[in-house]
Design a protein around this motif. Structure first.
Motif, mmCIF file in Angstrom:
data_model
loop_
_atom_site.group_PDB
_atom_site.id
_atom_site.type_symbol
_atom_site.label_atom_id
_atom_site.label_comp_id
_atom_site.label_asym_id
_atom_site.label_seq_id
_atom_site.Cartn_x
_atom_site.Cartn_y
_atom_site.Cartn_z
ATOM 1 N N THR A 60 0.157 -8.014 -11.564
ATOM 2 C CA THR A 60 -0.250 -6.413 -12.531
ATOM 3 C C THR A 60 -0.712 -5.470 -11.319
ATOM 4 N N LEU A 61 0.392 -5.337 -10.685
ATOM 5 C CA LEU A 61 -0.085 -3.917 -9.476
ATOM 6 C C LEU A 61 -0.565 -2.603 -9.693
ATOM 7 N N TYR A 62 -1.041 -2.307 -9.475
ATOM 8 C CA TYR A 62 -1.810 -0.880 -9.599
ATOM 9 C C TYR A 62 -2.291 -0.807 -7.975
ATOM 10 N N LEU A 63 -1.708 -0.469 -7.200
ATOM 11 C CA LEU A 63 -1.700 -0.152 -5.541
ATOM 12 C C LEU A 63 -0.495 0.465 -5.415
ATOM 13 N N ASN A 64 -0.627 2.046 -4.170
ATOM 14 C CA ASN A 64 0.856 2.533 -4.081
ATOM 15 C C ASN A 64 1.169 1.165 -2.559
ATOM 16 N N PRO A 65 2.805 1.274 -2.745
ATOM 17 C CA PRO A 65 3.537 0.899 -1.845
ATOM 18 C C PRO A 65 3.486 0.914 -0.692
ATOM 19 N N LYS A 66 2.188 1.477 0.335
ATOM 20 C CA LYS A 66 2.187 1.590 1.787
ATOM 21 C C LYS A 66 0.159 -0.085 1.714
ATOM 22 N N ARG A 67 -0.663 0.986 0.525
ATOM 23 C CA ARG A 67 -1.533 -0.182 0.134
ATOM 24 C C ARG A 67 -1.634 -1.784 -0.042
ATOM 25 N N GLN A 68 -0.255 -1.666 -0.580
ATOM 26 C CA GLN A 68 0.657 -2.882 -0.603
ATOM 27 C C GLN A 68 1.017 -3.858 -0.010
ATOM 28 N N GLU A 69 0.994 -3.884 1.477
ATOM 29 C CA GLU A 69 1.176 -4.259 2.271
ATOM 30 C C GLU A 69 0.045 -5.365 2.356
ATOM 31 N N GLU A 70 -0.842 -5.369 3.049
ATOM 32 C CA GLU A 70 -2.152 -5.817 3.006
ATOM 33 C C GLU A 70 -2.002 -7.331 1.757
ATOM 34 N N ASN A 86 3.890 -1.508 -11.349
ATOM 35 C CA ASN A 86 3.561 -0.243 -13.067
ATOM 36 C C ASN A 86 4.177 1.032 -12.240
ATOM 37 N N PRO A 87 3.777 1.879 -12.262
ATOM 38 C CA PRO A 87 4.656 3.171 -12.442
ATOM 39 C C PRO A 87 3.839 3.869 -11.215
ATOM 40 N N GLY A 88 4.747 4.945 -10.275
ATOM 41 C CA GLY A 88 3.631 4.445 -9.146
ATOM 42 C C GLY A 88 3.656 3.648 -7.707
ATOM 43 N N THR A 89 4.082 2.136 -8.247
ATOM 44 C CA THR A 89 3.982 1.039 -6.806
ATOM 45 C C THR A 89 5.108 0.441 -6.673
ATOM 46 N N GLU A 90 6.311 1.440 -6.942
ATOM 47 C CA GLU A 90 7.408 0.851 -6.605
ATOM 48 C C GLU A 90 7.875 0.422 -5.818
ATOM 49 N N ASN A 91 8.343 -0.514 -5.065
ATOM 50 C CA ASN A 91 8.196 -1.297 -3.250
ATOM 51 C C ASN A 91 9.845 -1.731 -3.301
ATOM 52 N N PRO A 92 10.739 -1.517 -2.554
ATOM 53 C CA PRO A 92 12.300 -2.302 -3.218
ATOM 54 C C PRO A 92 11.552 -3.061 -1.606
ATOM 55 N N GLU A 93 10.988 -3.132 -0.296
ATOM 56 C CA GLU A 93 10.691 -3.998 0.774
ATOM 57 C C GLU A 93 9.778 -5.371 0.172
ATOM 58 N N PHE A 94 9.407 -4.934 -0.750
ATOM 59 C CA PHE A 94 8.203 -5.645 -1.628
ATOM 60 C C PHE A 94 9.035 -7.038 -2.297
ATOM 61 N N TYR A 95 10.151 -6.169 -3.462
ATOM 62 C CA TYR A 95 10.643 -6.947 -3.989
ATOM 63 C C TYR A 95 11.647 -7.893 -3.307
ATOM 64 N N VAL A 107 9.668 -3.882 -12.304
ATOM 65 C CA VAL A 107 9.221 -2.781 -12.974
ATOM 66 C C VAL A 107 9.128 -2.541 -14.020
ATOM 67 N N ALA A 108 7.732 -2.055 -14.644
ATOM 68 C CA ALA A 108 7.206 -1.773 -16.045
ATOM 69 C C ALA A 108 6.374 -0.998 -15.497
ATOM 70 N N CYS A 109 5.835 -1.082 -17.423
ATOM 71 C CA CYS A 109 4.020 -0.791 -17.155
ATOM 72 C C CYS A 109 4.183 -1.885 -17.746
#
Length: 119
Positions: A60-70, A86-95, A107-109
């Motif tokens: 379960t992610l609590y990182l914004n898309p830019k921080r997710q990359e690493e 979770n809300p605010g972490t949506e990231n189509p590239e990672f999907y 995409v959920a809470c």
């Protein structure tokens, strides 16, 4: 119970990742946590390094898309069944990366899923 990795875990009680750890523990899930600062929440140790956790069902992610990359390769290497954005972490590239690796992107809470018995 679903073994869950909370990624972006916080020691601050008002943060959603902190609330998620508490609720997951209250629902008897096994919880691992990775965050910026080491500490403990609800008996769960928060670590700062990318540990090779075994048998992770859900991230379960609590990182914004830019921080997710690493964390892309790290998350994929854990082979979870799903990753919750979770809300605010949506990231189509990672999907797309997850889909290519047969990992469900949801995409959920996490708090809502737990509260409505849909986790």
């Amino acid at each position: 119970m679903k073994k869950t990795l909370v990624l972006g875990a916080s020691l601050k009680p008002n943060r959603y990742s902190n609330l998620a750890i508490n609720r997951l523990v209250n629902h008897n899930h096994i919880v691992e946590a990775v965050g910026l600062k080491e500490g403990e929440v609800a008996g769960v140790n928060i670590v700062t390094e990318k540990k090779d956790f075994k048998d992770i069902d859900t991230v379960t992610l609590y990182l914004n898309p830019k921080r997710q990359e690493e964390y892309y390769n790290y998350i994929i290497s854990l082979k979870p069944k799903r990753v919750i954005f979770n809300p605010g972490t949506e990231n189509p590239e990672f999907y797309a990366l997850l889909k290519d690796n047969n990992i469900e992107a949801e995409v959920a809470c996490t708090l809502v899923l737990l509260g409505t018995n849909q986790y």
